[in-house]
Design an enzyme around this catalytic site. Sequence first.
Site, mmCIF file in Angstrom:
data_model
loop_
_atom_site.group_PDB
_atom_site.id
_atom_site.type_symbol
_atom_site.label_atom_id
_atom_site.label_comp_id
_atom_site.label_asym_id
_atom_site.label_seq_id
_atom_site.Cartn_x
_atom_site.Cartn_y
_atom_site.Cartn_z
ATOM 1 N N HIS A 62 0.812 -1.217 0.000
ATOM 2 C CA HIS A 62 0.000 0.000 0.000
ATOM 3 C C HIS A 62 0.847 1.269 0.000
ATOM 4 O O HIS A 62 1.284 1.730 1.046
ATOM 5 C CB HIS A 62 -0.905 -0.031 1.245
ATOM 6 C CG HIS A 62 -1.965 1.014 1.258
ATOM 7 N ND1 HIS A 62 -3.157 0.855 1.910
ATOM 8 C CD2 HIS A 62 -2.025 2.251 0.698
ATOM 9 C CE1 HIS A 62 -3.908 1.934 1.755
ATOM 10 N NE2 HIS A 62 -3.230 2.807 1.030
ATOM 11 N N LEU A 65 2.193 6.592 -5.061
ATOM 12 C CA LEU A 65 3.372 7.119 -5.752
ATOM 13 C C LEU A 65 3.076 8.461 -6.429
ATOM 14 O O LEU A 65 3.983 9.133 -6.888
ATOM 15 C CB LEU A 65 3.913 6.100 -6.755
ATOM 16 C CG LEU A 65 4.501 4.832 -6.114
ATOM 17 C CD1 LEU A 65 5.034 3.877 -7.167
ATOM 18 C CD2 LEU A 65 5.590 5.166 -5.104
ATOM 19 N N ASN A 96 -5.369 6.235 -7.022
ATOM 20 C CA ASN A 96 -5.901 7.607 -6.935
ATOM 21 C C ASN A 96 -4.921 8.668 -7.429
ATOM 22 O O ASN A 96 -4.599 9.627 -6.743
ATOM 23 C CB ASN A 96 -6.386 7.922 -5.508
ATOM 24 C CG ASN A 96 -5.261 7.888 -4.478
ATOM 25 O OD1 ASN A 96 -4.204 7.315 -4.727
ATOM 26 N ND2 ASN A 96 -5.499 8.497 -3.335
ATOM 27 N N ASP A 154 -8.935 3.018 -3.122
ATOM 28 C CA ASP A 154 -8.375 3.596 -1.890
ATOM 29 C C ASP A 154 -8.402 5.121 -1.882
ATOM 30 O O ASP A 154 -8.110 5.780 -2.877
ATOM 31 C CB ASP A 154 -6.937 3.137 -1.669
ATOM 32 C CG ASP A 154 -6.396 3.669 -0.355
ATOM 33 O OD1 ASP A 154 -7.088 3.527 0.661
ATOM 34 O OD2 ASP A 154 -5.305 4.260 -0.359
ATOM 35 N N HIS A 181 -10.731 0.517 1.341
ATOM 36 C CA HIS A 181 -10.614 1.619 2.304
ATOM 37 C C HIS A 181 -11.978 1.647 2.989
ATOM 38 O O HIS A 181 -12.916 2.303 2.530
ATOM 39 C CB HIS A 181 -10.327 2.900 1.521
ATOM 40 C CG HIS A 181 -10.225 4.144 2.342
ATOM 41 N ND1 HIS A 181 -9.034 4.783 2.566
ATOM 42 C CD2 HIS A 181 -11.166 4.889 2.974
ATOM 43 C CE1 HIS A 181 -9.250 5.868 3.301
ATOM 44 N NE2 HIS A 181 -10.534 5.960 3.557
ATOM 45 N N ASP A 307 0.919 2.531 3.731
ATOM 46 C CA ASP A 307 0.042 3.618 3.280
ATOM 47 C C ASP A 307 0.861 4.906 3.086
ATOM 48 O O ASP A 307 0.404 6.001 3.437
ATOM 49 C CB ASP A 307 -1.132 3.848 4.245
ATOM 50 C CG ASP A 307 -2.247 4.672 3.601
ATOM 51 O OD1 ASP A 307 -2.128 5.044 2.417
ATOM 52 O OD2 ASP A 307 -3.240 4.956 4.310
ATOM 53 N N HIS A 311 2.896 14.230 0.791
ATOM 54 C CA HIS A 311 2.246 15.522 0.540
ATOM 55 C C HIS A 311 3.286 16.630 0.647
ATOM 56 O O HIS A 311 4.160 16.586 1.524
ATOM 57 C CB HIS A 311 1.147 15.800 1.563
ATOM 58 C CG HIS A 311 -0.078 14.958 1.373
ATOM 59 N ND1 HIS A 311 -0.870 15.052 0.247
ATOM 60 C CD2 HIS A 311 -0.650 14.027 2.160
ATOM 61 C CE1 HIS A 311 -1.876 14.194 0.360
ATOM 62 N NE2 HIS A 311 -1.765 13.552 1.505
#
Length: 424
Positions: A62, A65, A96, A154, A181, A307, A311
């Site tokens: 999980h 990228l 996503n 997800d 999710h 996960d 950011h």
Amino acid sequence: MKTIIRGGRVIDPVRDIDGVRDVIIDDDGRLAGVEPAADSPRDVEVIDATGFLVLPGLIDLHVHLREPGFEQKETIATGARAAVAGGFTAVCCMANTNPVNDHVSVTRLILDRAREANLARVYPLGAVTRGLAGEVLAEMGELRDAGCVGFSDDGRCVMVSSVMRNALVYARTFDVPIAVHAIDETLAGRAVMHEGEHSMRLGLSGVPSAAEDFMVARDCVLARHAGARLHVQHVSTKGAVEIIRVAKGYGVRVTAEGTPHHFTLIDEDVGDYDTYFKMAPPLRSAEDREAVIEGLADGTLDAIATDHAPHESLVKDCEFENAANGIIGLETALPLSWDLVRAGRLSVRRCVELLTSGPARAFDLPYGLTKGAPADITIFDPDARYVFTADRIRSLSRNTPFVGRDMVGEVVRTIVGGRTVFTR
Ligand SMILES: [Zn+2]
Ligand SMILES: [Zn+2]
């Protein structure tokens, strides 16, 4: 040239190896053998692993990228660089992106970029629904043929039960897992942390544990009736662990993962609105954390997954309500997992399982120190002590609450297909 990794403690739970061995890699990058003490003829590269653990390459089910679409957060190349620095020789990336990986052109782009980066192996997950909108199923068959190893929306929950049911029934025909999710969005609303005493103290809206428990239960029921494979991502509540345990007892084909942040931190660590502790699902109570650790130890949870959610600082250094969810995790996962071993909560073997064979089995990925297979190996110094500082981070983003933390255990070398792709 042949390579011998000499004198390390080799652990491969699947082949029941745990002891000092030499690992021999052929000149074509394949594993030639694991032996008590190999001869070293001339023209051999010898890697001294005395005092280190020599493990099958770690696998992360999980990661985000962020390419295509969010290259300011991470690219496939920088994510792969972070992966190998954390000891991961293979990662599964979520759909996503922008555009979403709901079309083979996106799958191919991801695989092309991963090949160019030439570091960790990258296995994409395709979207369950077009645009992650939860309405129309993506072309799963085509995505599977293009190289997707599973499917996940997800970041979003597939809220409509009939859509989720159809997705499971369809995925059953390829026998690939749907990873979920699992948060009921109508219960979670726009809440920003775990619902509990601490959210009340801070005056923040909370996500009730029931939002996760309920969706895990729903998906287990749907998977059972479809005979399909379900994978529950980032399990964070005691209830979800208990439901998965019961479901496995009933023969539901469910696997699940726990993240280092959910087994290390709790809601109180959010302190005074620290956005570096904001994730989805949120950090839960001490009791929930305990249940996740028990689930990892007793086999209810199959894998440790990060996960990894990079950011840029712009979307983290702002008010708590508006801050983006998630933290990077590839480079801290192994030392944080090792903390559980040091605390006596996981055996060494179980810890290695959770990072190698457990995730591999959930998504049918190659793994282990198998003779003739490409040599993917992680060498880990279990005694190294250091402070995790920001300048160690290889990821393009630095959103982690673990900067400044005292760590024990460090990846010293990562080998993919017989080639050293990271060395400290
Ligand atoms: Zn998620
Ligand atoms: Zn995620």
